[in-house]
Design an enzyme around this catalytic site. Sequence first.
Site, mmCIF file in Angstrom:
data_model
loop_
_atom_site.group_PDB
_atom_site.id
_atom_site.type_symbol
_atom_site.label_atom_id
_atom_site.label_comp_id
_atom_site.label_asym_id
_atom_site.label_seq_id
_atom_site.Cartn_x
_atom_site.Cartn_y
_atom_site.Cartn_z
ATOM 1 N N LEU A 110 0.804 -1.218 0.000
ATOM 2 C CA LEU A 110 0.000 0.000 0.000
ATOM 3 C C LEU A 110 0.836 1.266 0.000
ATOM 4 C CD1 LEU A 110 -2.640 -1.080 2.665
ATOM 5 C CD2 LEU A 110 -2.913 -1.080 0.181
ATOM 6 N N GLY A 111 2.039 1.187 0.531
ATOM 7 C CA GLY A 111 2.898 2.358 0.625
ATOM 8 C C GLY A 111 4.027 2.099 1.592
ATOM 9 N N LYS A 136 1.791 -3.226 8.895
ATOM 10 C CA LYS A 136 3.024 -2.433 8.860
ATOM 11 C C LYS A 136 4.178 -3.340 9.267
ATOM 12 C CE LYS A 136 3.161 1.662 10.691
ATOM 13 N NZ LYS A 136 2.953 2.828 11.587
ATOM 14 N N ASP A 156 4.176 13.691 15.468
ATOM 15 C CA ASP A 156 4.426 13.484 14.038
ATOM 16 C C ASP A 156 3.122 13.578 13.257
ATOM 17 O OD1 ASP A 156 6.022 13.132 11.830
ATOM 18 O OD2 ASP A 156 5.995 10.944 11.934
ATOM 19 N N PRO A 180 7.429 -0.642 5.112
ATOM 20 C CA PRO A 180 6.356 -0.827 4.139
ATOM 21 C C PRO A 180 5.050 -1.254 4.810
ATOM 22 C CG PRO A 180 7.851 -2.684 4.093
ATOM 23 C CD PRO A 180 8.474 -1.678 5.003
ATOM 24 N N GLY A 239 6.335 4.150 4.905
ATOM 25 C CA GLY A 239 6.576 5.299 5.766
ATOM 26 C C GLY A 239 7.867 5.138 6.529
#
Length: 814
Positions: free
Chosen positions: A503-504, A525, A622, A510, A506
């Site tokens: 999905l992406g 995650k 954050d 991943p 950060g």
Amino acid sequence: MTKLLFCILIVLHASITRAFAAHTLSTNQTLRHNETIISPQETFELGFFSPGNSLNIYVGIWYKKISLRTVVWVANRNTPLTDTSVELTLTLQGVLIIRNTTTGSIIWYSTNSSLTSVMNPVGQLLDTGNFIVSEEGDMINPIWQSFDFLTDTLLPGVKLGWNLVTGKERHLTSWKSNDDPAFGEFSYSIDKNGYPQSIIKEGQNITFRGGPWNGLTYTGSPNLKPNRYYNYTFVLNQREIYYQYNLVDPSVFTRLVIQPSGRLERLLWIDSKKEWSVYFSRLTDRCDEYDVCGSFGSCNINKPPICECLKGFEPTSPDHWRITDWSQGCRHTTPLDCNPAEGFNKYSNLKLPDTRESWYNQTMTLTECKKMCKTNCSCTAYTHSNISGPGSGCLLWFGNLTDIRMFTQNGDTIYIRLSASELDSKSSWSRVRVIIPMAFAFLVIIVSICIFYRFNKMKQQQHGRAGNESRNDPENTSVGEDIELPQFGLAKATNNFSINGKLGEGGFGPVYKGVLENGQEIAVKRLGVTSAQGLPEFKNEVILISKLQHRNLVKLLGCCIDGVEKMLIYEFMSNKGLDSFIFDKTREELLDWPTRYHILNGIARGLLYLHQDSRLRIIHRDLKVSNILLDKDMNPKISDFGMAKTFGGSQIEGKTNKVVGTYGYMAPEYAGDGIFSIKSDVYSFGVLVLEIVSGEKNRGFINREHYNNLIGHAWILHNEDKSLQLVAKCLGKTINISQVLRSIHVGLLCVQRHPEDRPTMTSVIMMLASEGPLPLPKEPGFYVGNMKQKAIQSSSSNGTSSNNELSISMLQGR
């Protein structure tokens, strides 16, 4: 001839005396040290005086009919005169001037906003004690009046409060001492933030709160009742907010005074004793002191110890509570989690809480008020705004409830939000209806944990060595001691972490999409090998988020640890991150303004829960667009708590040598000095607001005209009344102009340079939801962008760069 001259002199002297025995001062007259002006019925007198044992000279107004000189107004209270060579004059512009005749210097002057010539200005002392300057014959529209510049005394007929049309405020300020009328430390005023209420301040700190007006009296003064001396009223409308009292018997002399000690006293003149008698006084006992018992605590002067937690609440710090340190207040015995089963308990005979962070509507019914509070997870309490007659209006509180005291009778009623388990039950069946679902839910949880445990044990036996390594891993043991979440394998769910399911990525690593055997979609995650984050951040996120329950926080379903592998399992957000919409030129149109406004408010509610309503005060550290996930209905969920910090008790600020976060979202005091607080999160939220409105990134945005970043660009447009130019073009006709302008204004309030200037999230939510005036924002922090030569090198003048926005975790604070 001599006799004739003597007679002329007598006539001239008599005419001068009569001039100042009258109640007017014209432009061709001068009032000197030994002369006075007297009101028509000889009630008040104006002239030069020296207070107490002081030798300083002032211009003031005092009672004429009272033998003891009692000054009710002072002109030059901060600029005293030291000799009798003085005069008071009136200029052609209608300006009063106190002048030293020896040096010619002006000691004091009144104001005239127009500063233009007026037709025959005249000063008049009225029997109300008001000295006005007006055009001759027009007393209704004065150019200037002493009642607009109150000192320490409120006389009958004077409005204490606000003119919302002109912005003018009238409040009392104490004398420095009985011999010195200079500005003292104490003031008495009507605070118009939230629902208006009366307060006494020492400097900037509240010392006493009379509370809001409930239609009959101030809620902090239930014994204030009609009497034979004066009546009183409180006016609240779109033009004015003020308190006023008027005499019932005109022969009575009474005044309201804020004393140099800070005591507010109602005084009556007793002519037989030739003295002022105290009719009543505020600040009479310990419970009158502001916020003695902290949040959700109530003060009862008749029940030692005077502080106790409201029903449904417990001391935040039991150890401090036992030694009568109540400053940390109370918290919900069962934390709120925005559950539909939550309700309200009724509390009676009390002083309503501080209303500075409240909202009100004067036409709603109590039923409508309850419904509105129920549907807003940030609403903590509600009640009538007016209890006269059958009751009317709606008053809502957001956040903590402070400065509550109990009365034996005549107090007010409030309905406070509690969890289902803390609600008062009306019957045994209602208790059963609560217990049965809770018992069933508990049983489901126990069964689920057993199934997961069984499944995990079988998996470890099948994997043999891998399982042994996992069990012998000291890091794994450490995490296991801190969390109570199911741990399970995810290779099958993610198709061995297929690249097609990614999905992406950060700062943690991943993120993959997965599907459990029951068909539930999840997001996994996986801690990256090269990630700057490790076990501490992993533990922090699991421990924190497992204890949080809110509709605007992402939900953690579980975790998985297998040797060096560390994974977090979340509910799946089908619309991914907010950044995938607002920063994507092909998808940005999918988020119209109503959706963005909904997202903006949801983020605010989630952040308020972290800062105030959760069991722990949590600083995210954050907060950024990519950490806002969207579910299928575009509801926002705050995610990524690996860098979050918790505060206990009354702690509101911390400092670190390891600054973490993301450039462009960090508050100045945090990035520079490592100081973090709820206000550093507020700064990040302000950046989020500006990015959501504009569709641009703060970091990477450069304006060709002034070379500022997004914050600086918004600041300049706001000051030029051009804020609509900030709005993303893709929003087109979907925008609500007032909502957009209000959101930008609130965003700028959040990014102000100094943390003490920034609002709390409670105030943010109120400001976004209301339509009243907003405070003016001060200069923002980090608003100067790249230098001109760097800007020229940029590939876009008003666009965003492709800067990496991974979270920073090793920046050293200075």
